[in-house]
Design a protein around this motif. Structure first.
Motif, PDB file in Angstrom:
ATOM      1  N   GLU A 231      23.949  49.535  33.336  1.00  0.00           N
ATOM      2  CA  GLU A 231      24.609  48.361  33.920  1.00  0.00           C
ATOM      3  C   GLU A 231      25.586  47.872  32.868  1.00  0.00           C
ATOM      4  O   GLU A 231      25.181  47.295  31.856  1.00  0.00           O
ATOM      5  N   LEU A 232      26.862  48.107  33.111  1.00  0.00           N
ATOM      6  CA  LEU A 232      27.867  47.912  32.071  1.00  0.00           C
ATOM      7  C   LEU A 232      28.785  46.732  32.396  1.00  0.00           C
ATOM      8  O   LEU A 232      28.506  45.945  33.292  1.00  0.00           O
ATOM      9  N   GLY A 233      29.864  46.610  31.657  1.00  0.00           N
ATOM     10  CA  GLY A 233      30.712  45.442  31.785  1.00  0.00           C
ATOM     11  C   GLY A 233      31.545  45.446  33.048  1.00  0.00           C
ATOM     12  O   GLY A 233      31.495  46.353  33.867  1.00  0.00           O
ATOM     13  N   SER A 234      32.352  44.400  33.188  1.00  0.00           N
ATOM     14  CA  SER A 234      33.254  44.318  34.328  1.00  0.00           C
ATOM     15  C   SER A 234      34.286  43.228  34.090  1.00  0.00           C
ATOM     16  O   SER A 234      34.126  42.382  33.203  1.00  0.00           O
ATOM     17  N   ASN A 235      35.354  43.270  34.879  1.00  0.00           N
ATOM     18  CA  ASN A 235      36.314  42.158  34.885  1.00  0.00           C
ATOM     19  C   ASN A 235      36.491  41.718  36.332  1.00  0.00           C
ATOM     20  O   ASN A 235      37.552  41.791  36.917  1.00  0.00           O
ATOM     21  N   GLY A 355      48.027  46.116  31.034  1.00  0.00           N
ATOM     22  CA  GLY A 355      48.327  46.336  29.629  1.00  0.00           C
ATOM     23  C   GLY A 355      47.834  45.218  28.739  1.00  0.00           C
ATOM     24  O   GLY A 355      47.822  45.354  27.520  1.00  0.00           O
ATOM     25  N   MET A 356      47.409  44.116  29.352  1.00  0.00           N
ATOM     26  CA  MET A 356      46.845  42.995  28.594  1.00  0.00           C
ATOM     27  C   MET A 356      45.318  43.050  28.649  1.00  0.00           C
ATOM     28  O   MET A 356      44.748  43.456  29.671  1.00  0.00           O
ATOM     29  N   PRO A 357      44.625  42.604  27.590  1.00  0.00           N
ATOM     30  CA  PRO A 357      43.164  42.510  27.663  1.00  0.00           C
ATOM     31  C   PRO A 357      42.688  41.666  28.850  1.00  0.00           C
ATOM     32  O   PRO A 357      41.673  41.994  29.471  1.00  0.00           O
ATOM     33  N   ALA A 358      43.430  40.605  29.170  1.00  0.00           N
ATOM     34  CA  ALA A 358      43.020  39.721  30.258  1.00  0.00           C
ATOM     35  C   ALA A 358      43.085  40.403  31.618  1.00  0.00           C
ATOM     36  O   ALA A 358      42.448  39.954  32.575  1.00  0.00           O
ATOM     37  N   TYR A 359      43.855  41.479  31.727  1.00  0.00           N
ATOM     38  CA  TYR A 359      43.965  42.228  32.982  1.00  0.00           C
ATOM     39  C   TYR A 359      43.065  43.458  32.966  1.00  0.00           C
ATOM     40  O   TYR A 359      42.352  43.731  33.928  1.00  0.00           O
ATOM     41  N   ASP A 360      43.090  44.190  31.866  1.00  0.00           N
ATOM     42  CA  ASP A 360      42.437  45.498  31.800  1.00  0.00           C
ATOM     43  C   ASP A 360      40.981  45.451  31.361  1.00  0.00           C
ATOM     44  O   ASP A 360      40.175  46.296  31.767  1.00  0.00           O
ATOM     45  N   ASP A 361      40.637  44.515  30.501  1.00  0.00           N
ATOM     46  CA  ASP A 361      39.344  44.530  29.827  1.00  0.00           C
ATOM     47  C   ASP A 361      38.452  43.388  30.305  1.00  0.00           C
ATOM     48  O   ASP A 361      38.835  42.592  31.161  1.00  0.00           O
ATOM     49  N   GLU A 362      37.286  43.331  29.739  1.00  0.00           N
ATOM     50  CA  GLU A 362      36.357  42.241  30.031  1.00  0.00           C
ATOM     51  C   GLU A 362      36.445  41.213  28.910  1.00  0.00           C
ATOM     52  O   GLU A 362      36.163  41.527  27.756  1.00  0.00           O
ATOM     53  N   ILE A 363      36.862  39.991  29.250  1.00  0.00           N
ATOM     54  CA  ILE A 363      36.801  38.904  28.269  1.00  0.00           C
ATOM     55  C   ILE A 363      35.475  38.186  28.493  1.00  0.00           C
ATOM     56  O   ILE A 363      35.280  37.522  29.507  1.00  0.00           O
ATOM     57  N   PHE A 364      34.567  38.333  27.538  1.00  0.00           N
ATOM     58  CA  PHE A 364      33.215  37.800  27.663  1.00  0.00           C
ATOM     59  C   PHE A 364      33.165  36.401  27.062  1.00  0.00           C
ATOM     60  O   PHE A 364      32.576  36.162  26.004  1.00  0.00           O
ATOM     61  N   GLY A 365      33.804  35.498  27.754  1.00  0.00           N
ATOM     62  CA  GLY A 365      33.891  34.111  27.323  1.00  0.00           C
ATOM     63  C   GLY A 365      34.625  33.318  28.391  1.00  0.00           C
ATOM     64  O   GLY A 365      35.056  33.874  29.408  1.00  0.00           O
ATOM     65  N   PRO A 366      34.809  32.010  28.200  1.00  0.00           N
ATOM     66  CA  PRO A 366      35.312  31.127  29.263  1.00  0.00           C
ATOM     67  C   PRO A 366      36.830  31.202  29.472  1.00  0.00           C
ATOM     68  O   PRO A 366      37.538  30.191  29.407  1.00  0.00           O
ATOM     69  N   VAL A 367      37.330  32.397  29.719  1.00  0.00           N
ATOM     70  CA  VAL A 367      38.773  32.618  29.863  1.00  0.00           C
ATOM     71  C   VAL A 367      39.049  33.212  31.238  1.00  0.00           C
ATOM     72  O   VAL A 367      38.556  34.294  31.572  1.00  0.00           O
ATOM     73  N   ALA A 368      39.846  32.519  32.044  1.00  0.00           N
ATOM     74  CA  ALA A 368      40.200  32.967  33.389  1.00  0.00           C
ATOM     75  C   ALA A 368      41.611  33.525  33.405  1.00  0.00           C
ATOM     76  O   ALA A 368      42.521  32.945  32.811  1.00  0.00           O
ATOM     77  N   SER A 386      41.269  48.482  38.621  1.00  0.00           N
ATOM     78  CA  SER A 386      40.435  48.222  37.447  1.00  0.00           C
ATOM     79  C   SER A 386      39.537  49.425  37.205  1.00  0.00           C
ATOM     80  O   SER A 386      39.108  50.088  38.145  1.00  0.00           O
ATOM     81  N   ARG A 387      39.245  49.686  35.942  1.00  0.00           N
ATOM     82  CA  ARG A 387      38.302  50.767  35.640  1.00  0.00           C
ATOM     83  C   ARG A 387      36.864  50.331  35.912  1.00  0.00           C
ATOM     84  O   ARG A 387      35.948  51.155  35.905  1.00  0.00           O
ATOM     85  N   TYR A 388      36.678  49.030  36.157  1.00  0.00           N
ATOM     86  CA  TYR A 388      35.349  48.484  36.404  1.00  0.00           C
ATOM     87  C   TYR A 388      35.075  48.337  37.894  1.00  0.00           C
ATOM     88  O   TYR A 388      35.991  48.333  38.715  1.00  0.00           O
ATOM     89  N   GLY A 389      33.804  48.133  38.226  1.00  0.00           N
ATOM     90  CA  GLY A 389      33.433  47.918  39.615  1.00  0.00           C
ATOM     91  C   GLY A 389      32.026  47.360  39.752  1.00  0.00           C
ATOM     92  O   GLY A 389      31.197  47.916  40.469  1.00  0.00           O
TER      93      GLY A 389
END
Length: 459
Positions: A231-235, A355-368, A386-389
């Protein structure tokens, strides 16, 4: 021997020091769990159920001190800790009440329907679980409850920063009468962990964490022919569609982004808003996020506590900084407060692009991250880009339309419609793509690590 320290992220106070186990000590723990398993497996599912109910009872008896321990170790809001303990108790109860029926033998026909067959779900041995810090009790409990009912034993490698919570969970289980060593907690480094995955007595591996860590754990398990559940991350994307109710969307988007201080794998992270509603949603959402009081996680009025550690704070800070450098705009937050502790404010970013972390990656904190879409179809496209699901959400007053999108088009394991929540004992939990594989809860977790054995009778 090397040591690890647990630190209160709100005060920077060192809480405790623990000695890291040697490989020999960790192996002894696995062997002890296997010995306990050999007796536990002899019980029927119905005979195991009372043990689980007693653990639920003990968790509730200790809810205040467990919640405070989690707050001190990882900065979780005390009131959220109480909710977590209750969820854990419910998981044990659900498993005890439903497990015997879900795991009972099934009679089937074979040989053209003339002879009987039996499918029986048998335990396999020691399940090794590697868990993160964001839910110090819930993460191990959702594996533990299912596997105890199945008849397996469990060995837990918990995140270093919540070592005390892992050890206390073991104590509570044994105080409730669980046989000694059936559930063991080990304090080890990554090299020793990899060696345990290869150990012949470890029959299954489950891990919750980042996709990078999951790729490594999954590869180690596969190399040693061990089944794994990841069970891995997501955005997770939450869609504000053409006919969304803005008030509802803002309410649950705020809750969904800030729950557990924004450190939840199924947090609402990307908010994809159609052109029609973009200005109204963004204005109301930014106003709501600006009003969030940040402070002492033990305080009932606090809605946002610290991140779990200084390292986690730096990761979130740097992800926001990189996103801004690449063109994102800060609509609120983003300023690091001048105070002791790993505090990061409720933050909203716009103009977020690939290309931005906020779009591509998981920000594990209070950032929308707010992303503009042309219409409903475009919003769905962006959500799936997204690479996540793992999870996601839809705000839409036409529930049937939302249900069709969720069922047929949303490429995730879970979807929320006009609400937000983290987990439910009666619903499967898990994802697709880089968010992992396998399922927990809803009875599914009880059949992940079993031997579905076919028995062919001659009559």
């Amino acid at each position: 021997m090397p040591e690890i320290k647990t630190v209160n992220p709100a005060t920077e106070e060192v809480l405790n020091t623990y000695t890291v186990m040697s490989e020999a000590e960790a192996t002894q723990a696995v062997e002890a769990t296997h010995e306990a398993f050999k007796e536990w497996r002899k019980l029927s599912h119905a005979e195991r159920a009372p043990y689980l109910k007693k653990i639920a009872e003990k968790l509730r008896e200790n809810k205040e001190n467990l919640s405070e321990l989690m707050t001190r170790e990882v900065g979780k809001l005390y009131k959220d800790g109480l909710t977590e303990v209750e969820l854990c108790a419910q998981i044990f109860e659900y498993t005890a009440e439903n497990g015997p029926e879900m795991l009972e033998d099934e009679e089937r026909k074979h040989a053209g329907g003339k002879k009987r067959g039996v499918v029986t779900y048998q335990p396999i041995g020691v399940i090794y679980q590697i868990q993160p810090w964001n839910f110090p009790l819930y993460q191990p409990v959702r594996v533990l409850a299912a596997n105890l009912m199945t008849g397996n034993g469990c060995v837990l490698k918990h995140a270093e920063i919540c070592t005390g919570s892992g050890l206390r969970l073991k104590e509570i289980c044994e105080e409730a009468g669980l046989p000694k060593d059936l559930f063991n907690v080990i304090i080890i480094d990554h090299d020793t962990s990899d060696k345990l995955i290869a150990h012949k007595l470890v029959r299954g591996v489950t891990m919750t964490g980042s996709d990078k860590a999951g790729s490594h754990i999954g590869a180690e398990a596969a190399k040693n022919l061990k089944k794994s559940v990841l069970e891995l991350g997501s955005n997770d994307a939450y869609l504000v569609l053409e006919d969304a109710d803005i008030e509802t969307a803002v309410k649950f988007s705020t809750m969904g982004r800030l729950y557990n201080n924004g450190q939840t794998c199924v947090s609402a992270k990307r908010f994809i808003v159609t052109e029609k509603n973009y200005d109204a949603f963004v204005s109301a959402y930014v106003d709501a996020m600006k009003e969030i009081p940040m402070g002492d996680p033990m305080d009932e009025d606090t809605k946002l506590g610290p991140l779990s550690s200084q390292g986690q704070f730096e990761t979130v800070r740097d992800q926001v900084k990189e996103s801004v450098e690449k063109g994102a705009k800060i609509l609120c937050g983003g300023e690091v407060p001048d105070r002791t502790g790993a505090y990061y404010p409720a933050t909203v970013l716009s103009e977020v692009t690939p290309g931005m972390p906020a779009y591509d990656d998981e920000i594990f904190g209070p950032v929308a991250a707010v992303i503009r879409a042309k219409d409903d179809e475009d919003a769905m496209r962006i959500a799936n880009d997204s690479r996540y699901g793992l999870g996601g959400g839809i705000f839409c007053t036409d529930e049937e339309h939302a249900l069709k999108l969720a069922r047929d088009e949303f490429d995730t394991g879970m979807v929320r419609i006009n609400n937000f929540g983290a987990a439910d004992p009666n619903m499967p939990f898990g994802g697709v793509k880089n968010s992992g594989y396998g399922r927990e809860h809803g009875g599914f977790g009880m059949k992940e690590f079993v031997n579905a054995k076919s028995i062919f009778l001659s009559s």
